[in-house]
Every structure is written in structure tokens, then in C-alpha cells.
Design a protein around this motif. Sequence first.
Motif, PDB file in Angstrom:
ATOM      1  N   PRO A  17       0.832  -1.218   0.000  1.00  0.00           N
ATOM      2  CA  PRO A  17       0.000   0.000   0.000  1.00  0.00           C
ATOM      3  C   PRO A  17       0.858   1.255   0.000  1.00  0.00           C
ATOM      4  CG  PRO A  17       0.138  -0.885   2.215  1.00  0.00           C
ATOM      5  CD  PRO A  17       0.898  -1.842   1.328  1.00  0.00           C
ATOM      6  N   ILE A  67       1.609   4.752   1.606  1.00  0.00           N
ATOM      7  CA  ILE A  67       1.343   5.379   2.913  1.00  0.00           C
ATOM      8  C   ILE A  67       1.099   6.867   2.670  1.00  0.00           C
ATOM      9  CG2 ILE A  67       2.246   5.840   5.228  1.00  0.00           C
ATOM     10  CD1 ILE A  67       4.012   3.322   4.875  1.00  0.00           C
ATOM     11  N   MET A 125       5.729   9.956  13.653  1.00  0.00           N
ATOM     12  CA  MET A 125       6.727   8.958  13.288  1.00  0.00           C
ATOM     13  C   MET A 125       6.922   8.850  11.770  1.00  0.00           C
ATOM     14  SD  MET A 125       8.027   8.021  16.035  1.00  0.00           S
ATOM     15  CE  MET A 125       8.994   6.550  15.727  1.00  0.00           C
ATOM     16  N   HIS A 126       5.902   9.219  11.001  1.00  0.00           N
ATOM     17  CA  HIS A 126       6.073   9.165   9.543  1.00  0.00           C
ATOM     18  C   HIS A 126       7.132  10.175   9.123  1.00  0.00           C
ATOM     19  CE1 HIS A 126       2.517   6.712   9.589  1.00  0.00           C
ATOM     20  NE2 HIS A 126       1.836   7.666  10.180  1.00  0.00           N
ATOM     21  N   TYR A 132      10.629   9.100  10.264  1.00  0.00           N
ATOM     22  CA  TYR A 132      11.321   8.118   9.425  1.00  0.00           C
ATOM     23  C   TYR A 132      11.737   8.680   8.067  1.00  0.00           C
ATOM     24  CZ  TYR A 132      10.997   4.337  12.725  1.00  0.00           C
ATOM     25  OH  TYR A 132      11.180   3.551  13.825  1.00  0.00           O
ATOM     26  N   GLU A 160      -6.240   8.992  12.411  1.00  0.00           N
ATOM     27  CA  GLU A 160      -6.063   8.028  11.317  1.00  0.00           C
ATOM     28  C   GLU A 160      -5.864   6.599  11.845  1.00  0.00           C
ATOM     29  OE1 GLU A 160      -4.290  10.731  11.885  1.00  0.00           O
ATOM     30  OE2 GLU A 160      -2.136  10.328  11.987  1.00  0.00           O
ATOM     31  N   GLU A 208      -7.089   3.764   9.745  1.00  0.00           N
ATOM     32  CA  GLU A 208      -6.330   3.726   8.496  1.00  0.00           C
ATOM     33  C   GLU A 208      -4.961   3.085   8.742  1.00  0.00           C
ATOM     34  OE1 GLU A 208      -6.547   7.626   6.807  1.00  0.00           O
ATOM     35  OE2 GLU A 208      -5.542   6.987   4.936  1.00  0.00           O
ATOM     36  N   LEU A 209      -4.369   3.384   9.900  1.00  0.00           N
ATOM     37  CA  LEU A 209      -3.074   2.788  10.237  1.00  0.00           C
ATOM     38  C   LEU A 209      -3.204   1.271  10.382  1.00  0.00           C
ATOM     39  CD1 LEU A 209      -1.658   5.309  12.900  1.00  0.00           C
ATOM     40  CD2 LEU A 209      -0.833   4.973  10.555  1.00  0.00           C
ATOM     41  N   LEU A 243      -3.373  -0.157   6.987  1.00  0.00           N
ATOM     42  CA  LEU A 243      -2.050  -0.119   6.353  1.00  0.00           C
ATOM     43  C   LEU A 243      -1.142  -1.195   6.941  1.00  0.00           C
ATOM     44  CD1 LEU A 243      -1.409   3.737   6.218  1.00  0.00           C
ATOM     45  CD2 LEU A 243      -1.494   2.206   4.231  1.00  0.00           C
ATOM     46  N   GLN A 280      -2.093  -4.480   5.504  1.00  0.00           N
ATOM     47  CA  GLN A 280      -1.703  -4.651   4.094  1.00  0.00           C
ATOM     48  C   GLN A 280      -0.199  -4.782   3.908  1.00  0.00           C
ATOM     49  OE1 GLN A 280      -3.424  -1.682   1.513  1.00  0.00           O
ATOM     50  NE2 GLN A 280      -5.478  -1.978   2.363  1.00  0.00           N
ATOM     51  N   ILE A 281       0.561  -3.997   4.677  1.00  0.00           N
ATOM     52  CA  ILE A 281       2.026  -4.085   4.544  1.00  0.00           C
ATOM     53  C   ILE A 281       2.484  -5.487   4.931  1.00  0.00           C
ATOM     54  CG2 ILE A 281       4.252  -3.253   5.396  1.00  0.00           C
ATOM     55  CD1 ILE A 281       2.807  -0.522   5.944  1.00  0.00           C
ATOM     56  N   ARG A 320      10.146  -1.617   3.892  1.00  0.00           N
ATOM     57  CA  ARG A 320      10.823  -0.329   3.818  1.00  0.00           C
ATOM     58  C   ARG A 320      10.899   0.373   5.169  1.00  0.00           C
ATOM     59  NH1 ARG A 320       9.341   1.457  -1.622  1.00  0.00           N
ATOM     60  NH2 ARG A 320      10.086   3.535  -1.086  1.00  0.00           N
ATOM     61  N   VAL A 321      11.841   1.297   5.270  1.00  0.00           N
ATOM     62  CA  VAL A 321      11.993   2.099   6.485  1.00  0.00           C
ATOM     63  C   VAL A 321      10.692   2.849   6.782  1.00  0.00           C
ATOM     64  CG1 VAL A 321      13.216   4.051   7.521  1.00  0.00           C
ATOM     65  CG2 VAL A 321      14.493   2.352   6.188  1.00  0.00           C
ATOM     66  N   GLU A 322      10.054   3.381   5.742  1.00  0.00           N
ATOM     67  CA  GLU A 322       8.839   4.180   5.995  1.00  0.00           C
ATOM     68  C   GLU A 322       7.720   3.338   6.611  1.00  0.00           C
ATOM     69  OE1 GLU A 322       6.369   5.723   2.918  1.00  0.00           O
ATOM     70  OE2 GLU A 322       6.969   4.211   1.459  1.00  0.00           O
ATOM     71  N   ASP A 323       7.758   2.013   6.406  1.00  0.00           N
ATOM     72  CA  ASP A 323       6.740   1.150   7.016  1.00  0.00           C
ATOM     73  C   ASP A 323       6.825   1.173   8.541  1.00  0.00           C
ATOM     74  OD1 ASP A 323       5.989   0.380   4.433  1.00  0.00           O
ATOM     75  OD2 ASP A 323       7.423  -1.283   4.412  1.00  0.00           O
ATOM     76  N   LEU A 324       8.030   1.432   9.040  1.00  0.00           N
ATOM     77  CA  LEU A 324       8.210   1.484  10.496  1.00  0.00           C
ATOM     78  C   LEU A 324       7.334   2.564  11.128  1.00  0.00           C
ATOM     79  CD1 LEU A 324      12.095   1.115  10.813  1.00  0.00           C
ATOM     80  CD2 LEU A 324      10.386  -0.521  11.626  1.00  0.00           C
ATOM     81  N   GLY A 325       7.099   3.649  10.380  1.00  0.00           N
ATOM     82  CA  GLY A 325       6.257   4.723  10.894  1.00  0.00           C
ATOM     83  C   GLY A 325       4.872   4.207  11.257  1.00  0.00           C
ATOM     84  N   VAL A 326       4.335   3.346  10.409  1.00  0.00           N
ATOM     85  CA  VAL A 326       3.015   2.763  10.663  1.00  0.00           C
ATOM     86  C   VAL A 326       3.072   1.835  11.877  1.00  0.00           C
ATOM     87  CG1 VAL A 326       1.237   1.223   9.734  1.00  0.00           C
ATOM     88  CG2 VAL A 326       2.348   2.910   8.233  1.00  0.00           C
ATOM     89  N   LEU A 379       5.351   1.419  14.361  1.00  0.00           N
ATOM     90  CA  LEU A 379       5.702   1.949  15.676  1.00  0.00           C
ATOM     91  C   LEU A 379       4.574   2.791  16.269  1.00  0.00           C
ATOM     92  CD1 LEU A 379       8.555   0.853  14.940  1.00  0.00           C
ATOM     93  CD2 LEU A 379       9.355   2.517  16.602  1.00  0.00           C
ATOM     94  N   ARG A 380       3.772   3.387  15.383  1.00  0.00           N
ATOM     95  CA  ARG A 380       2.618   4.128  15.912  1.00  0.00           C
ATOM     96  C   ARG A 380       1.564   3.164  16.465  1.00  0.00           C
ATOM     97  NH1 ARG A 380       0.142   8.666  12.312  1.00  0.00           N
ATOM     98  NH2 ARG A 380      -0.224   9.638  14.344  1.00  0.00           N
TER      99      ARG A 380
END
Lengths: 200, 470
Positions: A27, A29, A151-152, A155, B47, B50-51, B54, B57-58, B248-254, B256-257
Motif C-alpha cells: 500500500p 502510505i 513517526m512518519h 522516518y 487516522e 487507516e493505520l 495499512l 496490508q504491509i 521499507r523504512v517508511e513502514d516502520l512509521g506505521v 511503531l505508531r
Amino acid sequence: METRTLSRDSILAAIRQNLPQQRVDRPRIPAFPSPDRPLRSRFEERLTKAGATAHTVGSPAEAAATVTALYPSAKVVCSAVPEVTGTRRAEDIHDPHELADVDVGVMRAQFGVAESGAVWLTQEDLIVNALAFLSQHLIVLLDPHEIVSDMHEAYRRVRLGDTAYGCFVMGPSATADIEATLVHGAQGPRSLHVFFLPRP
Amino acid sequence: MSRKQPIDVAARAEVFIRQDHIHEPMHDGFLWAARQRRDAEAAAVPEWEELRELGSQIKEHALTHLDEYLTQFEANATKRGAQVHWARDAAEHNEIVYAILQDRGVTALIKSKSMLQEECGMPAFLERRGIKVTESDLGERIQQLDGQPPSHIVFPAIHKTRKDVAQLFARTIGTDPHNDDPHVLTEAMRNNARPRFLAAGAGMTGANFAVAETGTFVVCTNEGNADIGASVPPLHIASIGIEKIIPRVEDLGVFLRLLARSGAGSPLTQYSSHFTGPRKGGELHIVLVDNGRSQRLGMADFWHSLKCIRCGACMNTCPAYRRGGGLAYGATYSGPIGVILDPTFDDYKYSELPFHSTLCGSCSAVCPVKIDISDQIYKWRRVMANKGYLSLAKRLSFAIAGHVFTHPEEYQALQKAAAPALDHAPRFLLYNRTLNPWGREREIPQLAKQTFREWYLAHRRAHGNQNTES
């Protein structure tokens, strides 16, 4: 080494054989809107909830004086920043075990995260990683302009490719393992103070 | 060739509940408080849903491309100087770890909490070979000193009172048995553990996430104990289940939240540590472990359980778990997630677990990665029935119920007969421990004088609507 390859290949083969029929797409983000409130007050509020304290210091001299005021009986102050001299320099440490007697560790974080009150510290900021964990108390310098919302955004800023170690530190070490009672200073630092001080 | 009996989860839960009037309500209260904190944190993130979507799905994407991401992770971690090992099962994992320690003459090890190392039985394995293993997480250390496995994924000793801990510490580390202040007990352990940290030849951790893009793995703790293990001894070994991979690194944002908000109701854990290759002056080994995960990936009804990020939210919300405690499950993983994971390791031994649930669905509702936990519990019941693992009592009652529910006339006749029968049924039959364990601690509600069908027919007649069944 041969077993290693054998195990690797057999695990990967088993995975390929068992992969679910339907491949799911990755997906996208989206960017989430950040709350209207100022970053700094959101950050401070969360920082306090996490058991830490924020201070505004006007100058490196005031930073050094505040360290002394907070921990007057500290014998070993190990500093990884130029603003505070301390009694020991992190650059002079060759083995992390030398940090076992540190009362106060001083370091500068790259940025803070408003939604949690966490700060981002890397191996380069700590010079010796154990400084953030063996010290009884931590002083973290933070440029008040270096606060991201969530956090988005955090990162998007970290560069994991450039550092072997990075940590979001949210307040002092804590545990609630005995009757869910919150206690600070479980194994790591007992307290954490953030000093707002712009980068020189 | 007699097989071991299945874990009798109901009987074990009863032991926990009946020990006194303190443990069960306390346990229930603490976990429900964590659930409420989770709700408050989730509500503060607009959100949130939505998180969750996500996150789900990830994870599904990563798992359906697992071979590609694993090799990518391996390549990037290797490039950064980590040594990557692959273990097909628990035995191989333990042998790899032991060989690394033995090669370097390590005799004392500190480890942070890792469910995977528990799953592999690693601490006992290493202890048998003369390596001193010290758990560095307070709750896990309490459990280690008491010779018990963790009872909860994130609160390992949540089933114990402060008095239990005070007595345990008095017995094992020489503290005052009458001082049960958590601050004092925590301080005592801090002072007991620190010399061990400094003397250890290696530190071991698990991992919450492993990022293919950079070869990074992330460890989340509140005590900073994983970081001490990784930053003080010269050697760091991390055990990582192959399902922990994210792209990906950006997936960590989802993630860790989601993680700490879901489990403990805080925005993050105090420490979220990112390891990418060995630290300056250190050595890093990563053991990627399968141990049944690749097989689970091929189970159409159950592979979604691999999405689990081990937050503990399903345990905190589960009425059966909160009352009966985590040790009742007799398995590495307890609570709703344990019910759907444990049978993949041994379906007979854990054949009773899927019945330790009310199927209320609360676990699925709070799961941060939307695992259909309660549906899977139901599906596991079917598996157990098809395999002939049901106890006689369950087989009999399901057989009768199955027959009655498919024959309406018998259902109606029974309903008429049962109501007065229940009024006069002897309590010893109704609350029989073997035939009806649910009868314990509960009273049957008063039955209505009129059945729903009688009311429905009469009601329709009164309103002159006759086009119903006769």
C-alpha cells in the motif's frame, strides 16, 4: 558454511512452495495531517508524560550550570557534546565498560518527535552507545526548531543507511512489571532532562 | 507409544482463579486498564483505523513476497557487516547460537525478552551447556527466578502480586521479604543485574521488525535492557523470526505508531532501537528462524497469524485470558494469539486451547494488524473436531446439539421439555465439573415463560398477519 547454505536454501524453498496464491500489493502510505497545536508544546506535554523534564537554557554556560544544579553531587559527568565539558569526554572512552561509573551522561539529539516526546539519538551522537544506558541520569540537548510531528515524518528524516545504531528515546528507563506500577530507572537511566538549546 | 495428554487449559485456569480472591481480580483489572489506555491512545489518533489497515496490508504484502524480502534483508545486513545465519527449526537455532558463543569462549550471557528464544527453549538449552543466562527484562527475570515461562507477551509477570515478587526476591536475591514496594523491588533487581551486565560476554535480543531495504532490525523495550546487552558486551546476537520482515523504512512509521499504543497504551515504548550492522568495535550475528513459519504460510485458513507484531492487545482484552491467566495455556504464546499459534507447533497437545474462548471477537477488534483471530479460533475448533481430538463430553454435547438443531420439531419439543426440566434439574448435574465446566461460577438465567416462537406466532396472530408459517 555448507549447513548454512543448506538451511537457507531449504527455508527459501519452503517459503516459495507455501506462498499464498494471492499476492498482495504494497500500500501507499499517505501523508497524515498533523494537529494544529505547536510542535514544541505537543512535544513537551508528551515528554513530561514519559517521565522526562524539559528545560530552556539560553547558552552553553547555562546548560553546564543547570547540569550542576540538577546533580550537585555527581562525580562523573561524561559529555559527548562541546557545549558541556563534564569531567570525562566520551571521545576518550575506548571500552563501554569504562562508563559503568557515570552519574550523568550528556548528549545532543538530532530531533524530537511531538506525538511521543521521543528524541532520536544515533551512534554518532553518543560516540559510545552505552553512554545512553549505563549513565544514571541523562541530559539531552535539543534544538527547539528540530521537532517533527509524528513517526512518519521522523522516518523520512532518519538515515538508517548511515548509522549502525539509532534509537528513539522517550524519557528515562521505565518498567511496570510489578503490579503494573510505573517505576523509573529499571535498568537504564533513572531520569532524563531535555535542554532546549539551539545548535551552535 | 501413549501420547501426552492435551494441555487442560480449563483446569489450569481454575487453579489460577481459585488460589485466592486476590490474583484473578487484580490480573483482570490491570489488563483491562491497559485495554482502556489503548482505547484512549487510539482515539487520539484520527487516522488510527487507516493505520491498522495499512499495517495489515504491509504485512500481507511482505508475507506474500517473503522470499524476496528475506534475501534482500540478508544482503543488506551482510553488506553492513552483520553475519546472517539461517535456522530451520529450534534445535538449529540453539546450535548456531551455542557455536557462536563457544567459539568466543563466552560463558555468561545477558538477554532481553524474546518470545522466539522462548519458543526455541534456548535459555534452558544454553544453561545445560554451562552458559549462564540472565534475563535482563525485569518481568522476564522474575519469571526466570521462579522457573516459569512468561505469562504475557509484554507483561511477563503480570499474574504475580507484589507480595509474590517480594517473597521470590527474598528467596533468590536476598531482599527483605516484608518490603513489597515495587520501587524497592525494582531497585534491588537493578543492583543485582548490573554486575551481570558488565561481566557478560554477549548480549542477545530478539527483534520486533526487520527492514529489508536497509538490513536494519528494530527492538522495542521500556527498560533499555536490550540496549545495554547490545552496547556493553562485544558480541550481539539477535534471533529474528522470518515473519518479522517488512519492506521499507517508511513502514516502520506505521508499525511503531501501532505497537505500543495497542499493547500498553503509550505512544511508543521508552526505547525503539535500530540496529544496522555491528556497532563501532562490536560484532553482530543475526539468526533468521523458520521453526514452522514457512509451513504456516501455506495454511490457507491460518497464515494471517504470521502478521502478528506481538503487541499483547488481544490478551489484554480477552475475557478468558484476563480471568484465567497466561500460564493456563501451557504454551509459549498465551491468550487469543496463542490459541491460534500454538496448535501449529503441536495440534494434539494444544487441541483444547481453541475452546478456551467465548468467541466474543474482541481480539479481532483490537488487533493492530487486523488478524481475524476469533475466526481462526473457530476454524481451529473445526480442525480439532475433524482430527477426533475432542473430549468425550464435547463430542456428546456437540453430537446432540447438531442433531437437534437440524431437526426443528425435536428442537421445539425439547425446548418445551427443557424449561421445566431446568427448573427441577439437580444442581449436581447442571454444574457438573466434567460435563459442564462453564456452569461453574455462573448461574443459569431465568428462562422466559414463553418461547420466542410462541411469542412470535401469538404476536403475528394478534396483528392479523397470517402469512407466516403454520
